[in-house]
Design an enzyme around this catalytic site. Structure first.
Site, PDB file in Angstrom:
ATOM      1  N   SER A 179       0.832  -1.200   0.000  1.00 42.11           N
ATOM      2  CA  SER A 179       0.000   0.000   0.000  1.00 42.11           C
ATOM      3  C   SER A 179       0.863   1.245   0.000  1.00 42.11           C
ATOM      4  CB  SER A 179      -0.881   0.087   1.240  1.00 42.11           C
ATOM      5  OG  SER A 179      -1.311  -1.157   1.649  1.00 42.11           O
ATOM      6  N   HIS A 202      -1.721  -3.400  -5.886  1.00 44.60           N
ATOM      7  CA  HIS A 202      -2.269  -2.951  -4.606  1.00 44.60           C
ATOM      8  C   HIS A 202      -3.717  -3.404  -4.492  1.00 44.60           C
ATOM      9  CE1 HIS A 202      -3.540   0.567  -1.812  1.00 44.60           C
ATOM     10  NE2 HIS A 202      -3.389  -0.557  -1.150  1.00 44.60           N
ATOM     11  N   GLU A 230      -5.088  -1.499  -7.827  1.00 42.45           N
ATOM     12  CA  GLU A 230      -4.138  -0.539  -8.394  1.00 42.45           C
ATOM     13  C   GLU A 230      -2.948  -1.334  -8.931  1.00 42.45           C
ATOM     14  OE1 GLU A 230      -4.600   3.735  -6.105  1.00 42.45           O
ATOM     15  OE2 GLU A 230      -3.411   2.217  -5.097  1.00 42.45           O
ATOM     16  N   ASN A 257      -4.526   6.084  -1.634  1.00 43.65           N
ATOM     17  CA  ASN A 257      -4.108   6.450  -0.284  1.00 43.65           C
ATOM     18  C   ASN A 257      -3.465   7.841  -0.241  1.00 43.65           C
ATOM     19  OD1 ASN A 257      -5.140   4.250   0.988  1.00 43.65           O
ATOM     20  ND2 ASN A 257      -3.251   3.047   0.907  1.00 43.65           N
TER      21      ASN A 257
END
Ligand code: 3H9
Length: 686
Positions: A404, A425, A437, A475
């Site tokens: 992440s 991800h 991702e 994120n």
């Protein structure tokens, strides 16, 4: 587009061939009208079979025409033409009969289908209601209660269930064309069923509509279409056919031009474009027939379950026997949970579990096509895993890291043949969340990147390519969300007011409730790493809560207090005191739901624009997919970028300028100002 007519003695077979999904373009509507006229005039024809070439029956109206004025012939007239044809039409369904496709089938005298077909009215998922008699004919055919479920939920039903409902007259085994012709021969000359438009809707129990309205409203939350669809089915049940058709059409046309429909259409096309990025067109992919996961924690087990759901055999590698057992238990728990929720049968679960081999021996991976590492987020630990994989795996095996926050290029240092390496991800729980991702390094070969996208398709996930930066796309934006939420607290808002405002905006949870659920320690860990890199993350209150060991629900308190056994957040005096201390000396203001949402969403858009400018995301629609599928951003708002564009980028810039002048947000970036001048993010696409 072609509509061809073949004759098999007294049966005419009308074949629609309008790839990819036989959508009802203007040309197809016109051709169907002409086919009715031609076959009506042909005395030798007794019955007409309507069948489609390619992968599916007619999958609906052509969604790409929805932004434009409707062109005649209009679909309700096409369906009416088929229904009133002199010869009975039989719809022969394979693949999906959806939306306008099902409405055409409802104009036919009979419907037959192969068992694998599905039928439905998914219009509410596009922010509209059926517009060619779906809400009016369906209750006349299958009753109001079943019609309400199909129309307001939008999910299709399989052919068997459709037959049980009375929507399908016969299931065809084997060749559909031959079976439909045999069916047509059987009914030729027999008395015809009454056209659906001439039937009445069976009466419903007292209180049925009120109950349905409550249930639909609760599920739809702020989406407009489901309740409008219910109103249309109700109207159809309580009034004559013509008035009901007029009511349906009026609602359909009004919703077609609505903001929600535009947003949902945007997401529809973004989702379909995502798995096939133009920059990878023509690049071949590697076959993935076997997979391995390193690490059996929450993420690793979820990834293993997703791979098993897609039918791949999986080896789970952990460092010792005890860890292997824990990992396997985690995977078992996932499938047992799916059985409990009724998603799969115990037999399927047993089969999925049996397809996982647990071991501490990397040697088993010598011939595996794909290895996904999902160990602890620690660079040294991850590198050690890839050192072993480099020595053991086939040179053409794809090696992926699930991370992440770490930089995949740093993880890949030392990987032999780094062109086969990429970042993936996954979002937790990995077997449920749709977003993936895909993060290539500079060394990743196009073929390996394309294989990442193919893997997403295989897993039924929505892939988005992300460049390397702290937090990738999702994120990185989340950090801004959280920082903004804290800025609000320091300027007069409370955690409950912020959370309530974000729920009112359409998110399933506010930022503070979400942190309490996930744990404040994770973000604290990431901030520590950011500080080590020389950054200055903004989280004054969260830092103090972590120092007080208020990590969220798991410690009985975080942004809120919790009483044991109850997940309901209670405002916390201790937190209020910390906020008051941190806010001392700062200007305070009154916040309402709209101004709170602006102070959180618009800075997210600003950060997302930087992400686009830096080519960390290649398309603004990709950012929308990340927020919708990874973070619960309301689909009916189209994602943050669509929301900002629809609202007007000049207005977005003005709000951000004001917030920046008050010290409550970063000023709009250059890219956002340029996009605002052009009125669209498309100017930023290079
Ligand atoms: C409606 O019917 C309203 C009426 O009641 C009112 C009339 C007055 N239009 O999904 P895929 C394209 S509302 C235009 O990857 P699959 C799609 O963009 C409509 N294009 O295939 C993609 O293009 P490209 C109600 C459409 O095999 C390609 O087809 N109907 C449409 O995984 C392949 O799509 C629906 O909502 C469309 N309607 O799944 C059905 N549909 O290749 C929506 C697809 O250029 N469609 N495309 O990227 C689906 O659910 C799936 O496409 C389907 C096939 C299950 C049919």
């Amino acid at each position: 587009m072609t509509v061809t007519i073949a004759r098999e003695n007294a049966i005419a077979v009308v074949t629609v061939d309008n790839p990819p999904v036989n959508a009802l373009s203007q040309a197809l509507r016109q051709a169907l009208v002409e086919a009715v006229a031609e076959l009506d005039a042909d005395a030798a024809v007794k019955v007409v079979v309507l069948i489609c070439a390619g992968r599916t029956f007619i999958a609906g109206a052509d969604v790409s025409e929805f932004g434009k004025p409707p062109q005649p012939p209009h679909l309700p007239d096409v369906v009416a033409g088929i229904e009133s044809a002199k010869k009975p039409w039989v719809a022969a369904v394979h693949g999906s009969a959806l939306g306008g496709g099902l409405e055409v089938a409802l104009g036919c005298a009979y419907r037959v289908a192969v068992a694998s077909a599905s039928l439905g009215l998914p219009e509410v998922k596009l922010g509209i209601i059926p517009g060619a008699g779906g809400t009016v004919r369906l209750p006349r055919l299958i009753g109001a209660a079943a019609a309400v479920e199909l129309v307001t939920g939008g999910s299709p039903v399989g052919a068997k269930k459709a037959q049980a409902l009375g929507l399908v007259d016969a299931l065809i085994d084997g060749d559909l064309r031959a079976g439909a012709i045999a069916f047509a021969n059987e009914i030729a000359g027999k008395p015809l069923p009454q056209p659906i438009s001439g039937r009445a809707v069976a009466a419903v129990e007292a209180g049925f509509w009120e109950g349905a309205e409550k249930a639909v409203a609760a599920k739809a939350k702020r989406e407009a279409a489901p309740l409008r669809a219910l109103a249309s089915v109700r109207k159809a049940s309580e009034t004559d056919f013509a008035s009901a058709m007029a009511f349906e059409r009026e609602t359909f046309l009004a919703l077609r031009g609505s903001e929600q429909a535009a947003a949902l259409r945007h997401v529809f096309f973004a989702e379909r474009a995502a798995p096939r990025p133009p920059e990878l067109a023509g690049v071949t992919t590697r076959d993935l027939r076997s997979a391995a996961v390193i690490g059996g924690g929450t993420m690793g087990a979820g990834i293993a379950a997703a791979l098993r759901d897609a039918g791949l055999p999986v080896v789970l590698v952990e460092r010792d026997d005890a860890a292997v057992e824990r990992g396997l238990a985690n995977i078992r728990a996932i499938f047992e949970g799916s059985v409990k929720r009724g998603r799969i049968t115990p037999e399927v679960a047993a089969q999925r579990i049996a397809g996982v081999t647990g071991s501490d021996d990397y040697g088993l991976l010598a011939d595996t096509d794909l290895v996904i590492e999902a160990v602890f987020e620690d660079l040294a630990v991850k590198r050690a895993v890839f050192e072993k994989l480099s020595a053991i795996c086939r040179p053409d095996a794809v090696l992926a890291t699930n991370t992440s926050y770490l930089d995949p290029s740093l993880i890949s240092e030392g990987v032999a043949r780094p062109e086969r390496f990429l970042g993936l991800h996954f979002f937790s729980p990995a077997h449920v969340m749709k977003l993936l991702e895909i993060v290539p390094t500079e060394a990743t070969a196009p073929e390996v990147l394309a294989t990442g996208f193919a893997l997403a398709r295989q897993l039924g996930k929505i892939p988005v390519r992300a460049g390397i930066c702290d937090g990738f796309i999702g994120n990185r934006i989340l950090k801004v969300t959280r920082a903004q939420a804290e800025r609000l607290l320091l300027s007069g808002a409370t955690p409950s007011a912020v959370d309530a405002a974000m729920r009112a905006f359409g998110l399933p949870m506010g930022p503070f409730e979400a942190q309490d659920l996930g744990g404040l320690d994770i973000a604290a860990f990431q901030r520590k790493a950011a500080r080590a890199r020389g950054e200055t993350p903004f989280a004054p209150v969260a830092e103090r809560l972590c120092a007080m060991e208020r990590f969220g629900q798991k410690t009985g308190g975080g942004w809120y207090d919790y009483v044991p056994g109850d997940r309901a957040p209670k405002p916390s005096e201790a937190v209020a005191a910390v906020i008051a201390e941190e806010a001392a000396g700062r200007p305070q203001q009154a916040w309402n739901e709209a101004s709170i949402a602006d102070a959180i969403i618009l800075p997210m858009v600003n950060e997302a624009t930087r992400i686009l400018e830096e080519r960390v995301a290649l398309r603004s629609a990709d950012i929308d997919l990340v927020k919708i599928h990874g973070y619960g951003f309301p689909r009916w708002r189209g994602g943050p970028m669509h929301y900002a564009e629809a609202r007007g980028l000049a207005g977005v810039v003005a709000v951000l300028d004001r917030l920046a002048s008050e010290g409550l947000a970063e000023p709009p970036c250059g890219g956002l100002r340029r996009a605002a001048e052009a009125g669209s993010f498309s100017v930023l696409a290079k």
